[in-house]
Motif scaffolding. Sequence first.
Motif, PDB file in Angstrom:
ATOM      1  N   LEU A 167       3.050   1.352   3.115  1.00  0.00           N
ATOM      2  CA  LEU A 167       2.994   0.903   1.731  1.00  0.00           C
ATOM      3  C   LEU A 167       2.290  -0.442   1.764  1.00  0.00           C
ATOM      4  CD1 LEU A 167       5.990   1.025  -0.647  1.00  0.00           C
ATOM      5  CD2 LEU A 167       4.716  -1.066  -0.409  1.00  0.00           C
ATOM      6  N   PHE A 168       1.226  -0.596   0.991  1.00  0.00           N
ATOM      7  CA  PHE A 168       0.537  -1.880   0.994  1.00  0.00           C
ATOM      8  C   PHE A 168      -0.096  -2.185  -0.345  1.00  0.00           C
ATOM      9  CE2 PHE A 168      -2.157   1.243   3.131  1.00  0.00           C
ATOM     10  CZ  PHE A 168      -3.378   1.131   2.499  1.00  0.00           C
ATOM     11  N   ILE A 169      -0.317  -3.491  -0.556  1.00  0.00           N
ATOM     12  CA  ILE A 169      -0.937  -3.987  -1.781  1.00  0.00           C
ATOM     13  C   ILE A 169      -2.153  -4.801  -1.371  1.00  0.00           C
ATOM     14  CG2 ILE A 169      -0.640  -5.389  -3.858  1.00  0.00           C
ATOM     15  CD1 ILE A 169       2.394  -4.911  -3.598  1.00  0.00           C
ATOM     16  N   LEU A 170      -3.297  -4.474  -1.974  1.00  0.00           N
ATOM     17  CA  LEU A 170      -4.541  -5.197  -1.724  1.00  0.00           C
ATOM     18  C   LEU A 170      -5.008  -5.856  -3.006  1.00  0.00           C
ATOM     19  CD1 LEU A 170      -6.480  -2.428   0.278  1.00  0.00           C
ATOM     20  CD2 LEU A 170      -4.962  -4.197   1.179  1.00  0.00           C
ATOM     21  N   ASP A 171      -5.764  -6.941  -2.867  1.00  0.00           N
ATOM     22  CA  ASP A 171      -6.361  -7.546  -4.056  1.00  0.00           C
ATOM     23  C   ASP A 171      -7.649  -6.812  -4.399  1.00  0.00           C
ATOM     24  OD1 ASP A 171      -8.352  -8.526  -2.366  1.00  0.00           O
ATOM     25  OD2 ASP A 171      -7.694 -10.603  -2.520  1.00  0.00           O
ATOM     26  N   SER A 172      -8.325  -7.247  -5.450  1.00  0.00           N
ATOM     27  CA  SER A 172      -9.524  -6.542  -5.924  1.00  0.00           C
ATOM     28  C   SER A 172     -10.692  -6.648  -4.950  1.00  0.00           C
ATOM     29  CB  SER A 172      -9.938  -7.067  -7.301  1.00  0.00           C
ATOM     30  OG  SER A 172     -10.140  -8.465  -7.235  1.00  0.00           O
ATOM     31  N   ASP A 173     -10.584  -7.507  -3.929  1.00  0.00           N
ATOM     32  CA  ASP A 173     -11.612  -7.611  -2.889  1.00  0.00           C
ATOM     33  C   ASP A 173     -11.238  -6.826  -1.636  1.00  0.00           C
ATOM     34  OD1 ASP A 173     -13.172  -9.342  -4.463  1.00  0.00           O
ATOM     35  OD2 ASP A 173     -11.974 -11.066  -3.800  1.00  0.00           O
ATOM     36  N   GLY A 174     -10.087  -6.168  -1.646  1.00  0.00           N
ATOM     37  CA  GLY A 174      -9.649  -5.389  -0.502  1.00  0.00           C
ATOM     38  C   GLY A 174      -8.873  -6.179   0.531  1.00  0.00           C
ATOM     39  N   LYS A 193       3.693  -2.927   4.612  1.00  0.00           N
ATOM     40  CA  LYS A 193       4.806  -2.489   5.451  1.00  0.00           C
ATOM     41  C   LYS A 193       4.386  -1.155   6.060  1.00  0.00           C
ATOM     42  CE  LYS A 193       8.836  -3.671   5.026  1.00  0.00           C
ATOM     43  NZ  LYS A 193       9.947  -4.524   5.305  1.00  0.00           N
ATOM     44  N   TYR A 194       4.417  -1.078   7.386  1.00  0.00           N
ATOM     45  CA  TYR A 194       4.131   0.158   8.106  1.00  0.00           C
ATOM     46  C   TYR A 194       5.429   0.621   8.749  1.00  0.00           C
ATOM     47  CZ  TYR A 194      -0.834  -0.364   7.344  1.00  0.00           C
ATOM     48  OH  TYR A 194      -2.070  -0.457   6.753  1.00  0.00           O
ATOM     49  N   TYR A 195       5.722   1.917   8.597  1.00  0.00           N
ATOM     50  CA  TYR A 195       7.034   2.416   8.977  1.00  0.00           C
ATOM     51  C   TYR A 195       7.066   3.297  10.218  1.00  0.00           C
ATOM     52  CZ  TYR A 195       8.187   0.652   4.375  1.00  0.00           C
ATOM     53  OH  TYR A 195       8.363  -0.154   3.288  1.00  0.00           O
ATOM     54  N   ASP A 196       5.930   3.610  10.796  1.00  0.00           N
ATOM     55  CA  ASP A 196       5.937   4.393  12.029  1.00  0.00           C
ATOM     56  C   ASP A 196       4.788   3.938  12.921  1.00  0.00           C
ATOM     57  OD1 ASP A 196       3.633   5.552  11.019  1.00  0.00           O
ATOM     58  OD2 ASP A 196       4.422   7.575  10.924  1.00  0.00           O
ATOM     59  N   GLY A 197       4.562   4.635  13.996  1.00  0.00           N
ATOM     60  CA  GLY A 197       3.558   4.222  14.964  1.00  0.00           C
ATOM     61  C   GLY A 197       2.168   4.758  14.709  1.00  0.00           C
ATOM     62  N   THR A 198       1.897   5.270  13.512  1.00  0.00           N
ATOM     63  CA  THR A 198       0.568   5.808  13.219  1.00  0.00           C
ATOM     64  C   THR A 198      -0.508   4.747  13.410  1.00  0.00           C
ATOM     65  OG1 THR A 198       1.561   7.339  11.629  1.00  0.00           O
ATOM     66  CG2 THR A 198      -0.815   7.020  11.486  1.00  0.00           C
ATOM     67  N   PHE A 199      -0.240   3.542  12.972  1.00  0.00           N
ATOM     68  CA  PHE A 199      -1.162   2.413  13.145  1.00  0.00           C
ATOM     69  C   PHE A 199      -0.366   1.284  13.812  1.00  0.00           C
ATOM     70  CE2 PHE A 199      -2.487   4.789   9.399  1.00  0.00           C
ATOM     71  CZ  PHE A 199      -3.777   5.135   9.779  1.00  0.00           C
ATOM     72  N   GLU A 238      14.100  -2.334  -1.219  1.00  0.00           N
ATOM     73  CA  GLU A 238      15.048  -1.548  -2.000  1.00  0.00           C
ATOM     74  C   GLU A 238      14.527  -0.135  -2.260  1.00  0.00           C
ATOM     75  OE1 GLU A 238      18.194  -1.987  -3.105  1.00  0.00           O
ATOM     76  OE2 GLU A 238      18.218  -3.854  -1.976  1.00  0.00           O
ATOM     77  N   ILE A 239      13.220   0.052  -2.194  1.00  0.00           N
ATOM     78  CA  ILE A 239      12.623   1.360  -2.467  1.00  0.00           C
ATOM     79  C   ILE A 239      12.508   2.201  -1.198  1.00  0.00           C
ATOM     80  CG2 ILE A 239      10.555   2.529  -3.325  1.00  0.00           C
ATOM     81  CD1 ILE A 239      10.113   0.047  -5.130  1.00  0.00           C
ATOM     82  N   VAL A 240      12.022   1.598  -0.102  1.00  0.00           N
ATOM     83  CA  VAL A 240      11.794   2.326   1.152  1.00  0.00           C
ATOM     84  C   VAL A 240      12.393   1.532   2.302  1.00  0.00           C
ATOM     85  CG1 VAL A 240      10.051   3.245   2.729  1.00  0.00           C
ATOM     86  CG2 VAL A 240       9.635   3.299   0.279  1.00  0.00           C
ATOM     87  N   VAL A 283      12.095   5.943   4.882  1.00  0.00           N
ATOM     88  CA  VAL A 283      12.982   6.787   4.088  1.00  0.00           C
ATOM     89  C   VAL A 283      13.022   6.248   2.668  1.00  0.00           C
ATOM     90  CG1 VAL A 283      15.354   7.629   3.811  1.00  0.00           C
ATOM     91  CG2 VAL A 283      14.383   7.341   6.103  1.00  0.00           C
ATOM     92  N   ILE A 284      12.804   7.118   1.706  1.00  0.00           N
ATOM     93  CA  ILE A 284      12.845   6.711   0.298  1.00  0.00           C
ATOM     94  C   ILE A 284      14.301   6.525  -0.115  1.00  0.00           C
ATOM     95  CG2 ILE A 284      12.280   7.365  -2.073  1.00  0.00           C
ATOM     96  CD1 ILE A 284      10.008   9.105  -0.853  1.00  0.00           C
ATOM     97  N   LEU A 285      14.627   5.309  -0.539  1.00  0.00           N
ATOM     98  CA  LEU A 285      15.985   5.002  -0.975  1.00  0.00           C
ATOM     99  C   LEU A 285      16.142   5.149  -2.479  1.00  0.00           C
ATOM    100  CD1 LEU A 285      16.654   1.766   1.111  1.00  0.00           C
ATOM    101  CD2 LEU A 285      17.318   4.118   1.663  1.00  0.00           C
ATOM    102  N   GLU A 286      15.107   4.777  -3.219  1.00  0.00           N
ATOM    103  CA  GLU A 286      15.201   4.762  -4.684  1.00  0.00           C
ATOM    104  C   GLU A 286      13.836   4.982  -5.292  1.00  0.00           C
ATOM    105  OE1 GLU A 286      16.756   5.260  -7.826  1.00  0.00           O
ATOM    106  OE2 GLU A 286      18.277   4.240  -6.642  1.00  0.00           O
ATOM    107  N   SER A 287      13.802   5.740  -6.380  1.00  0.00           N
ATOM    108  CA  SER A 287      12.544   5.930  -7.105  1.00  0.00           C
ATOM    109  C   SER A 287      12.689   5.591  -8.585  1.00  0.00           C
ATOM    110  CB  SER A 287      12.032   7.367  -6.938  1.00  0.00           C
ATOM    111  OG  SER A 287      12.962   8.279  -7.480  1.00  0.00           O
ATOM    112  N   ASP A 288      13.828   5.024  -8.946  1.00  0.00           N
ATOM    113  CA  ASP A 288      14.063   4.596 -10.327  1.00  0.00           C
ATOM    114  C   ASP A 288      13.933   3.075 -10.392  1.00  0.00           C
ATOM    115  OD1 ASP A 288      14.875   4.066 -12.904  1.00  0.00           O
ATOM    116  OD2 ASP A 288      16.925   4.820 -12.631  1.00  0.00           O
ATOM    117  N   PRO A 289      12.889   2.571 -11.064  1.00  0.00           N
ATOM    118  CA  PRO A 289      12.684   1.117 -11.094  1.00  0.00           C
ATOM    119  C   PRO A 289      13.837   0.346 -11.718  1.00  0.00           C
ATOM    120  CG  PRO A 289      11.105   2.252 -12.508  1.00  0.00           C
ATOM    121  CD  PRO A 289      11.877   3.293 -11.796  1.00  0.00           C
ATOM    122  N   GLN A 290      14.502   0.930 -12.688  1.00  0.00           N
ATOM    123  CA  GLN A 290      15.644   0.260 -13.318  1.00  0.00           C
ATOM    124  C   GLN A 290      16.753   0.026 -12.300  1.00  0.00           C
ATOM    125  OE1 GLN A 290      15.854  -1.058 -16.348  1.00  0.00           O
ATOM    126  NE2 GLN A 290      17.884  -1.810 -15.855  1.00  0.00           N
TER     127      GLN A 290
END
Length: 185
Positions: free
Chosen positions: A19-26, A32-38, A130-132, A136-143
Amino acid sequence: MEPAGPSVPEPSLYTVKALFILDSDGQRLLAKYYDGTFPSPREQAAFERKVFSKTRGVGGDVACLQGLTVVRASSADLLFYVVGSCQENELLLAAVLGCLVEALGRVLRKEVEKRWLLENMDGAFLVVDEIVDRGVILESDPQQVVQRLSLRAAPEPAAYGFVLLDYLAGSSAPREAAGAAGCRE
């Protein structure tokens, strides 16, 4: 004897690989990386650059890249990504992504933007956690995410951030006030 067909992988709770967030320039703002893929930061950064270049300006919000399913959303000057395996359900990954964007938006009470994210990185990581957890997905309800964090808007409207009451500092002020009231009796 039945012929051996293509093997279908067993279902797993470990749904989210990254799960990652990039700015408009990349440029990476949060990841957050959760396994050994990278496994190395260099491989992670290369993957993020590839994802950014392949999804920038593309109309769809789902992409398949390097055998992975990548879902994307944008908000102001940010791009949000959730990555799962190629056999992962896109709708499930999209639910995680939607929860992330909406929970951060509810915390801010407006559209999430780079400036706010940088000023409140600790809160953003708490939302992600709180989400992952470990993929493992813990929550998908933003509220529910916002409610669990006990977030409250900062009192001054000029402030971009938020105050994490009763979560980070333990907020002893209400207890002290209650104790002082009890001492008067």
